[in-house]
Design a protein around this motif. Structure first.
Motif, PDB file in Angstrom:
ATOM      1  N   PHE A 125       0.821  -1.206   0.000  1.00  0.00           N
ATOM      2  CA  PHE A 125       0.000   0.000   0.000  1.00  0.00           C
ATOM      3  C   PHE A 125       0.857   1.259   0.000  1.00  0.00           C
ATOM      4  O   PHE A 125       0.359   2.348  -0.232  1.00  0.00           O
ATOM      5  CB  PHE A 125      -0.920   0.001   1.221  1.00  0.00           C
ATOM      6  CG  PHE A 125      -2.274  -0.575   0.930  1.00  0.00           C
ATOM      7  CD1 PHE A 125      -2.447  -1.532  -0.057  1.00  0.00           C
ATOM      8  CD2 PHE A 125      -3.390  -0.162   1.638  1.00  0.00           C
ATOM      9  CE1 PHE A 125      -3.699  -2.068  -0.341  1.00  0.00           C
ATOM     10  CE2 PHE A 125      -4.652  -0.686   1.368  1.00  0.00           C
ATOM     11  CZ  PHE A 125      -4.800  -1.635   0.379  1.00  0.00           C
ATOM     12  N   GLY A 126       2.144   1.135   0.294  1.00  0.00           N
ATOM     13  CA  GLY A 126       3.014   2.298   0.382  1.00  0.00           C
ATOM     14  C   GLY A 126       3.652   2.384   1.745  1.00  0.00           C
ATOM     15  O   GLY A 126       3.101   1.890   2.748  1.00  0.00           O
ATOM     16  N   GLY A 127       4.837   3.009   1.833  1.00  0.00           N
ATOM     17  CA  GLY A 127       5.523   3.141   3.111  1.00  0.00           C
ATOM     18  C   GLY A 127       5.792   1.783   3.721  1.00  0.00           C
ATOM     19  O   GLY A 127       6.328   0.888   3.069  1.00  0.00           O
ATOM     20  N   ASP A 128       5.396   1.609   4.973  1.00  0.00           N
ATOM     21  CA  ASP A 128       5.644   0.353   5.685  1.00  0.00           C
ATOM     22  C   ASP A 128       4.390  -0.505   5.777  1.00  0.00           C
ATOM     23  O   ASP A 128       4.292  -1.385   6.623  1.00  0.00           O
ATOM     24  CB  ASP A 128       6.174   0.642   7.095  1.00  0.00           C
ATOM     25  CG  ASP A 128       5.245   1.558   7.887  1.00  0.00           C
ATOM     26  OD1 ASP A 128       4.145   1.865   7.398  1.00  0.00           O
ATOM     27  OD2 ASP A 128       5.630   1.982   8.991  1.00  0.00           O
ATOM     28  N   LEU A 129       3.417  -0.258   4.880  1.00  0.00           N
ATOM     29  CA  LEU A 129       2.125  -0.940   4.970  1.00  0.00           C
ATOM     30  C   LEU A 129       1.897  -1.874   3.787  1.00  0.00           C
ATOM     31  O   LEU A 129       2.019  -1.474   2.624  1.00  0.00           O
ATOM     32  CB  LEU A 129       0.997   0.093   5.032  1.00  0.00           C
ATOM     33  CG  LEU A 129      -0.403  -0.447   5.317  1.00  0.00           C
ATOM     34  CD1 LEU A 129      -0.454  -1.103   6.692  1.00  0.00           C
ATOM     35  CD2 LEU A 129      -1.425   0.680   5.235  1.00  0.00           C
ATOM     36  N   PHE A 130       1.564  -3.133   4.108  1.00  0.00           N
ATOM     37  CA  PHE A 130       1.218  -4.134   3.105  1.00  0.00           C
ATOM     38  C   PHE A 130      -0.235  -4.562   3.315  1.00  0.00           C
ATOM     39  O   PHE A 130      -0.804  -4.380   4.394  1.00  0.00           O
ATOM     40  CB  PHE A 130       2.129  -5.359   3.214  1.00  0.00           C
ATOM     41  CG  PHE A 130       3.543  -5.100   2.817  1.00  0.00           C
ATOM     42  CD1 PHE A 130       4.008  -5.444   1.548  1.00  0.00           C
ATOM     43  CD2 PHE A 130       4.444  -4.523   3.701  1.00  0.00           C
ATOM     44  CE1 PHE A 130       5.314  -5.204   1.172  1.00  0.00           C
ATOM     45  CE2 PHE A 130       5.754  -4.278   3.342  1.00  0.00           C
ATOM     46  CZ  PHE A 130       6.195  -4.621   2.071  1.00  0.00           C
ATOM     47  N   ALA A 131      -0.814  -5.156   2.273  1.00  0.00           N
ATOM     48  CA  ALA A 131      -2.166  -5.695   2.365  1.00  0.00           C
ATOM     49  C   ALA A 131      -2.179  -7.067   1.716  1.00  0.00           C
ATOM     50  O   ALA A 131      -1.387  -7.354   0.814  1.00  0.00           O
ATOM     51  CB  ALA A 131      -3.174  -4.773   1.678  1.00  0.00           C
ATOM     52  N   VAL A 132      -3.095  -7.921   2.160  1.00  0.00           N
ATOM     53  CA  VAL A 132      -3.300  -9.205   1.492  1.00  0.00           C
ATOM     54  C   VAL A 132      -4.772  -9.578   1.625  1.00  0.00           C
ATOM     55  O   VAL A 132      -5.372  -9.429   2.695  1.00  0.00           O
ATOM     56  CB  VAL A 132      -2.383 -10.312   2.075  1.00  0.00           C
ATOM     57  CG1 VAL A 132      -2.642 -10.521   3.560  1.00  0.00           C
ATOM     58  CG2 VAL A 132      -2.577 -11.615   1.322  1.00  0.00           C
ATOM     59  N   TYR A 133      -5.351  -9.976   0.508  1.00  0.00           N
ATOM     60  CA  TYR A 133      -6.704 -10.518   0.529  1.00  0.00           C
ATOM     61  C   TYR A 133      -6.596 -12.031   0.594  1.00  0.00           C
ATOM     62  O   TYR A 133      -5.986 -12.664  -0.275  1.00  0.00           O
ATOM     63  CB  TYR A 133      -7.494 -10.101  -0.708  1.00  0.00           C
ATOM     64  CG  TYR A 133      -8.896 -10.687  -0.731  1.00  0.00           C
ATOM     65  CD1 TYR A 133      -9.880 -10.159   0.088  1.00  0.00           C
ATOM     66  CD2 TYR A 133      -9.203 -11.775  -1.537  1.00  0.00           C
ATOM     67  CE1 TYR A 133     -11.156 -10.701   0.098  1.00  0.00           C
ATOM     68  CE2 TYR A 133     -10.477 -12.319  -1.541  1.00  0.00           C
ATOM     69  CZ  TYR A 133     -11.447 -11.785  -0.715  1.00  0.00           C
ATOM     70  OH  TYR A 133     -12.708 -12.320  -0.692  1.00  0.00           O
ATOM     71  N   LEU A 134      -7.167 -12.615   1.644  1.00  0.00           N
ATOM     72  CA  LEU A 134      -7.152 -14.066   1.834  1.00  0.00           C
ATOM     73  C   LEU A 134      -8.449 -14.630   1.289  1.00  0.00           C
ATOM     74  O   LEU A 134      -9.538 -14.331   1.801  1.00  0.00           O
ATOM     75  CB  LEU A 134      -6.992 -14.407   3.314  1.00  0.00           C
ATOM     76  CG  LEU A 134      -5.702 -13.908   3.986  1.00  0.00           C
ATOM     77  CD1 LEU A 134      -5.719 -14.233   5.469  1.00  0.00           C
ATOM     78  CD2 LEU A 134      -4.479 -14.537   3.312  1.00  0.00           C
ATOM     79  N   ASP A 135      -8.337 -15.429   0.262  1.00  0.00           N
ATOM     80  CA  ASP A 135      -9.508 -15.973  -0.406  1.00  0.00           C
ATOM     81  C   ASP A 135      -9.980 -17.242   0.309  1.00  0.00           C
ATOM     82  O   ASP A 135      -9.168 -18.088   0.703  1.00  0.00           O
ATOM     83  CB  ASP A 135      -9.163 -16.299  -1.863  1.00  0.00           C
ATOM     84  CG  ASP A 135     -10.378 -16.662  -2.677  1.00  0.00           C
ATOM     85  OD1 ASP A 135     -11.439 -16.067  -2.454  1.00  0.00           O
ATOM     86  OD2 ASP A 135     -10.263 -17.551  -3.540  1.00  0.00           O
TER      87      ASP A 135
END
Length: 562
Positions: free
Chosen positions: A224-234
């Motif tokens: 997402f930018g900087g120190d932030l990640f995202a993950v969608y768990l299906d």
């Protein structure tokens, strides 16, 4: 051999259309393109061609420019905005640069002079195929760059939200089973400051690689930018999400990388939220973001999964926002902010050593706000630097009304210590007001020192070079207190009130206070005891060798007399 190469080029581009009002030219063009491997159709006018292109797939158009009605350039203009526009090679009887430039400027890929010759057509088709391939690769690369984070090669926030929106809008067999995780890497700024941004980038790449390895092909990771990640768990049910999240955190934090020849592991905070029928992407993102906030602020495990019960925390956050509005108003209107001063007494002589400055801020009803909540809110929302500068400014201006020989102790937030503007501000104000810096004491809590020991050390050294002094506040409540008195050049050691309030009744507190007095002698520190409430405690502290006392027994915080 050349025809074979052209046929290889036309494996993707294989359906051609010859558009010409002359029958001979149509037949000639058809025969030549068929020899090059195309499946060819014909049209006697631009209108007929436009109708054909609307009904059938066409990859290449060999088109005459001068035709009755709609000419070839107009046909080119109409078709090039289509989702899969065909490639145009224009043909004309006019051998002039004007027609050639007009054709290329309006989007044609090639230009031929009649009568058509096979070698010229073959060469032009070969060049058109190569140019088309390059343009397509460039477009794909540009699309990839628009969708991808270049540092980690994960998709970026915009592309992630687009894919997530598509998934949530398309009915799925298990629409109820899915979740969004927001994963924050703690301490990345410290890594950037201590090891450099290249090391910080290496950490982000390592985090992306490790996260990608832990998830399934059907899951979607992103930066997402900087120190932030995202993950969608299906396909993860709500009952499974906490275990799955704990597993991801444990595996990522167990992975090791090397920074400056030292083993390093990541430290995370994760907020999660489950999908359900009818939820919008924006709501899901807000739930996960709020869960991350709760994970960082309240959860010892640094993991929080959003639930309906979290609404109570939203009310607390609303209260913080109200407090934030009050602070902003006070910073613009100093009449709503004042300093109260509580005396710190020399236990041997009974004289005032100095006064601790305590902030008081009034709400819209004229009531005093909770100072602890106020400071925490300012730290969370990035206003603490402004607030600390306002407090310092007020205290230094008040110095002229402090009794001669006494000083002022000013509390600073740990998040202001790394602010170079605060250092310059203090130096400038002391000089402009012609103050005696030895009468100024700055108090830092152990948690303030924890933010960045190097920055605290620099701050202490710089301010002490002016002649000011420092106190370590709330001593004894943390695990690193002894380390800080060894590493930092403090003048005062302020014992936390929890060791003082029941001192006359609690033998363990008595042992602690005696020990601190002895340790302070080794480091040349003056001990201050706070929360002194009665004469018996005062006498015991004096007998133990504590130099200074503070509490309601000596005086409550009061504004200075005008």
């Amino acid at each position: 051999m050349q025809d074979t190469l052209v046929r290889e080029e036309t494996q993707v581009t294989k359906n051609a259309l010859v558009v010409d009002d002359g029958l001979v030219e149509r037949l000639l063009g058809k025969a030549m393109l068929e020899k090059l491997g195309f499946t060819v159709s014909m049209a006697a006018s631009s209108e007929e061609a436009l109708d054909w292109i609307g009904q059938y797939p066409v990859d290449l158009v060999l088109c005459d420019i001068a035709m009755p009605g709609m000419n070839g350039l107009d046909l080119l203009d109409v078709t090039r905005t289509r989702p899969r526009a065909p490639l145009f090679i224009m043909s004309t009887n006019y051998d002039d640069a004007e027609h050639a430039l007009a054709s290329m400027r309006r989007g044609a890929y090639g230009y031929l002079i009649k009568p058509l010759r096979f070698e010229h057509l073959r060469q032009t088709v070969t060049e058109v195929m190569a140019k088309y391939r390059n343009d397509r690769n460039s477009a794909l690369e540009a699309e990839k760059l628009a969708q991808q984070d270049p540092l980690t090669n994960l998709i970026n926030k915009g592309e992630f939200l687009r894919r997530l929106s598509n998934r949530m809008q398309t009915p799925q067999p298990d629409a109820e089973n899915g979740a969004l995780l927001l994963i924050k890497i703690n301490g990345l700024n410290h890594i950037n400051h201590s090891y450099g941004r290249l090391a910080g980038n290496k950490v982000l790449q390592f985090a992306a690689m490790t996260l990608s390895r832990l998830i399934r092909p059907s899951d979607v990771p992103a930066r997402f930018g900087g120190d932030l990640f995202a993950v969608y768990l299906d396909g993860v049910a709500p009952s499974q999400l906490l275990d799955r999240t704990q597993s991801i955190m444990a595996d990522i934090e167990a992975a090791k990388m090397v920074l400056s020849s030292e083993a390093f592991s990541l430290h995370l905070a994760i907020g999660g939220a489950c999908t359900h029928s009818g939820i919008e992407v924006e709501d899901l993102l807000n739930h996960a973001d709020f869960a991350l906030h709760l994970a960082r602020e309240y959860s010892r495990s640094r993991i929080h999964i959003y639930s309906g019960a979290d609404e109570v925390h939203k009310h607390e956050l609303a209260h913080q926002l109200n407090t934030l509005a009050l602070v902003r108003a006070a910073l613009d209107d100093r009449n709503r902010m004042s300093m109260h001063y509580q005396p710190i007494i020399n236990l041997a002589t009974g004289a005032v050593s100095h006064y601790e400055a305590l902030l008081r801020l009034l709400d819209d009803d004229g009531k005093v706000c909770n100072t602890g909540e106020l400071v925490k809110t300012c730290e969370v929302f990035g206003l603490i630097n402004r607030l600390d500068r306002a407090v310092v400014a007020t205290c230094l201006e008040d110095m002229s009304r402090i009794p001669e020989g006494a000083g002022i102790a000013i509390n600073l937030s740990g998040k202001s210590i790394g602010d170079p503007e605060l250092l310059e501000f203090i130096e400038t104000r002391i000089a402009s007001l012609s103050l005696d810096p030895s009468r100024i004491i700055f108090e830092l809590t152990e948690t303030a020192a924890f933010y960045n020991l190097g920055e605290v050390r620099h701050f202490v050294q710089r301010i002490k070079s002016l002649g000011c002094r420092f106190a370590l506040d709330d001593f004894g409540v943390g695990f690193s207190s002894f380390y800080y008195i060894k590493e930092l050049d403090f003048d005062y050691l302020k014992l936390d009130g929890s060791f003082i309030v029941k001192l006359t009744e609690n033998p363990h507190d008595q042992v602690f206070v005696r020990a601190m007095v002895e340790i302070s002698k080794v480091f040349g520190l003056t001990v201050i005891a706070e929360w002194v409430e009665d004469s018996a405690t005062t006498d015991m502290l004096r007998d133990f060798g504590v130099a200074l006392g503070q509490g309601y027994y000596f005086g409550k915080p009061q504004p200075l007399a005008q």
